[in-house]
Design a protein around this motif. Structure first.
Motif, mmCIF file in Angstrom:
data_model
loop_
_atom_site.group_PDB
_atom_site.id
_atom_site.type_symbol
_atom_site.label_atom_id
_atom_site.label_comp_id
_atom_site.label_asym_id
_atom_site.label_seq_id
_atom_site.Cartn_x
_atom_site.Cartn_y
_atom_site.Cartn_z
ATOM 1 N N ARG A 28 -0.372 8.398 3.736
ATOM 2 C CA ARG A 28 0.114 9.766 3.634
ATOM 3 C C ARG A 28 0.575 10.009 2.197
ATOM 4 N N PRO A 29 0.039 11.027 1.529
ATOM 5 C CA PRO A 29 0.420 11.278 0.133
ATOM 6 C C PRO A 29 1.919 11.525 0.003
ATOM 7 N N SER A 30 2.522 10.958 -1.024
ATOM 8 C CA SER A 30 3.948 11.125 -1.301
ATOM 9 C C SER A 30 4.174 10.915 -2.787
ATOM 10 N N GLY A 31 5.428 11.114 -3.213
ATOM 11 C CA GLY A 31 5.764 10.917 -4.616
ATOM 12 C C GLY A 31 5.783 12.217 -5.389
ATOM 13 N N PHE A 65 15.252 4.420 -9.541
ATOM 14 C CA PHE A 65 14.478 5.650 -9.660
ATOM 15 C C PHE A 65 13.018 5.357 -9.972
ATOM 16 N N LEU A 66 12.785 4.369 -10.837
ATOM 17 C CA LEU A 66 11.409 4.037 -11.205
ATOM 18 C C LEU A 66 10.646 3.456 -10.021
ATOM 19 N N ARG A 67 11.349 2.675 -9.202
ATOM 20 C CA ARG A 67 10.689 2.102 -8.033
ATOM 21 C C ARG A 67 10.236 3.186 -7.070
ATOM 22 N N ASN A 68 11.063 4.212 -6.887
ATOM 23 C CA ASN A 68 10.677 5.315 -6.008
ATOM 24 C C ASN A 68 9.469 6.071 -6.548
ATOM 25 N N GLN A 69 9.299 6.076 -7.864
ATOM 26 C CA GLN A 69 8.146 6.739 -8.441
ATOM 27 C C GLN A 69 6.892 5.871 -8.400
ATOM 28 N N LEU A 70 7.082 4.551 -8.479
ATOM 29 C CA LEU A 70 5.929 3.643 -8.494
ATOM 30 C C LEU A 70 5.428 3.315 -7.101
ATOM 31 N N ARG A 71 6.297 3.388 -6.095
ATOM 32 C CA ARG A 71 5.893 3.022 -4.744
ATOM 33 C C ARG A 71 4.724 3.868 -4.240
ATOM 34 N N PRO A 72 4.732 5.215 -4.404
ATOM 35 C CA PRO A 72 3.561 5.983 -3.948
ATOM 36 C C PRO A 72 2.281 5.610 -4.675
ATOM 37 N N ILE A 73 2.386 5.275 -5.967
ATOM 38 C CA ILE A 73 1.194 4.864 -6.713
ATOM 39 C C ILE A 73 0.659 3.544 -6.165
#
Length: 435
Positions: A204-207, A177-185
């Protein structure tokens, strides 16, 4: 204290996130292991030892009786209670209590046995599976042994294994879950870093909502900057086109005129053309075509060869081999400005190019008067003319030479550094470009 900790903190976002994730889990494991588990097994060991004391007291009563019949029955009682009577000579070898350093429950066992009313002299816990207890009875010293598992909790590792397995499982789930949140950053950081180097990559903005908002703001900012650069370039190109036509007519008319003043006026027209070209160079410095891979050493060598026709300039050092993503025309123009500026005020000019894994450095040094340290920042600003060391009023300068070079460096994610040359004593201009 916080400054001390900062030196050992991870630099990357993933590293710090992993530290935030793992530190509480490790702290929880250590706390449970040292506090709960230790106390739990000590209490279990103490309770089981107290039950053992009852059996051991019953066996000791046969030795304290002193009746030969009781001593004969002691061996049968020991077997019934799962004790073994060891060689009495072993009692003389046991001079002190012995326990391994890591045996935490063993200390509770020794403490509980010594607190009992039994005539226990020494206890040996160094054997991996058995416990030896020396007794001083009325019939003499005896050594009784029994299995360690009688006073140890069964399967003591289950709680530790359960904690470790659950910790690994929870860490993995949290990491996903943390990786999915950090990937857009991270993608936003990479896009910003590349744009700082003059490279536009798809983004492309995401997250989460906040990250999407920051990404959308970045994209809008990047588009706005691109529009402003294009508008500035188009405006100056239009002005250049409109001005060149009347300047050309003036130049042609003055060149065929017999008026003596026409010669001076012709010089003014040529200076105006030079100024116009300088303005266009400055406007194009960050609005070039797309980046392309080029050999910087070959580019510098070719530029130096052309500059040698106008004055003394030597390529002194080249280091590194490889292709670098840059704008060749822009870099060539920046290098020509540095060399031309050095040739204007010095009679010795040295150029060197150094290429490594992190950056590209192009260095131009001369033996001229140099630039005072207090004026070096001003020298890289547009339309600034220095006086008296390197007065831009000499010749046809308009104060854009170093400004163009600095702008080219910034468009490549680098910078222009000015200092004093240690070898020639004049100005040292170092163009540093990120790879």
């Amino acid at each position: 204290m916080f400054e001390f900790l900062k030196r050992y903190m991870p630099r990357s976002l993933y590293g710090r996130a992993a530290l935030i994730l793992l530190l509480p889990i490790l702290t929880l494991q250590v706390t449970i292991s040292l506090v709960f588990i230790q106390r739990h097994f000590e209490q279990v060991t103490t309770q089981m030892t107290e039950f053992l004391i009852v059996d051991l007291a019953h066996l000791v009563s046969y030795y304290d009786d002193g009746d030969p019949l009781a001593l004969a029955q002691a061996a049968n009682v020991a077997r019934a209670l799962r004790f073994e009577i060891e060689d009495p000579a072993l009692a003389q070898q046991m001079q002190e209590d012995r326990v391994a350093f890591e045996d935490l429950s063993g200390r509770a066992l020794i403490r509980t046995l010594h607190d009992s009313p039994l005539p226990i002299t020494h206890i040996d816990l160094t054997h991996p599976r058995r416990v030896f207890v020396a007794l001083d009875t009325n019939s003499g010293p005896y050594v009784v042994s029994f299995e360690r598992r009688r006073i140890a909790a069964s399967n003591p590792h289950q709680l530790l294994v359960l904690i470790i397995v659950l910790s690994v499982l929870l860490t993995f789930i949290s990491y996903v879950f943390l990786r999915n949140q950090l990937r857009p950053i991270k993608r936003l950081s990479e896009a910003s870093l590349e744009y700082g180097k003059g490279r536009v990559i798809p983004y492309r903005p995401s997250g989460s909502t906040e990250v999407r908002a920051a990404g959308a703001a970045f994209v809008e900012m990047r588009n706005r900057i691109e529009r402003q650069v294009q508008q500035r370039t188009q405006m100056l190109s239009g002005v250049s086109h409109d001005l060149r036509t009347p300047l050309t007519r003036l130049k042609l008319g003055l060149s065929i005129s017999d008026d003596p003043e026409a010669v001076e006026m012709l010089k003014d027209v040529e200076e105006m053309e030079h100024m116009l070209d300088a303005f266009l160079d400055f406007s194009r410095s960050d609005a070039e075509a797309a980046l392309e891979y080029a050999d910087p050493v070959a580019l510098v060598r070719d530029t130096v060869a052309k500059a040698q026709k106008l004055g003394q300039v030597v390529l002194t050092q080249t280091a590194g081999v490889g292709m670098v993503q840059l704008r060749p025309d822009s870099i060539r123009r920046a290098l020509e400005n540095l060399i031309g500026n050095a040739q204007r005020y010095a009679d010795q000019v040295q150029v060197s190019v150094l290429l490594n894994e992190r950056n590209l450095r192009i260095i131009v040094e001369d033996n001229g008067p140099g630039i005072p340290a207090s004026l070096r920042e001003d020298a890289m600003r547009p339309f600034v003319r220095l006086d008296p060391a390197r007065n831009q009023d000499q010749g046809s300068g308009v104060g854009l030479g170093l400004a163009i070079v600095a702008d080219v460096a910034r468009s490549h994610g680098g910078q222009l550094r000015l200092s004093q040359s240690e070898t020639l004593g004049g100005l040292r201009a170092e163009l540093v470009l990120a790879r």
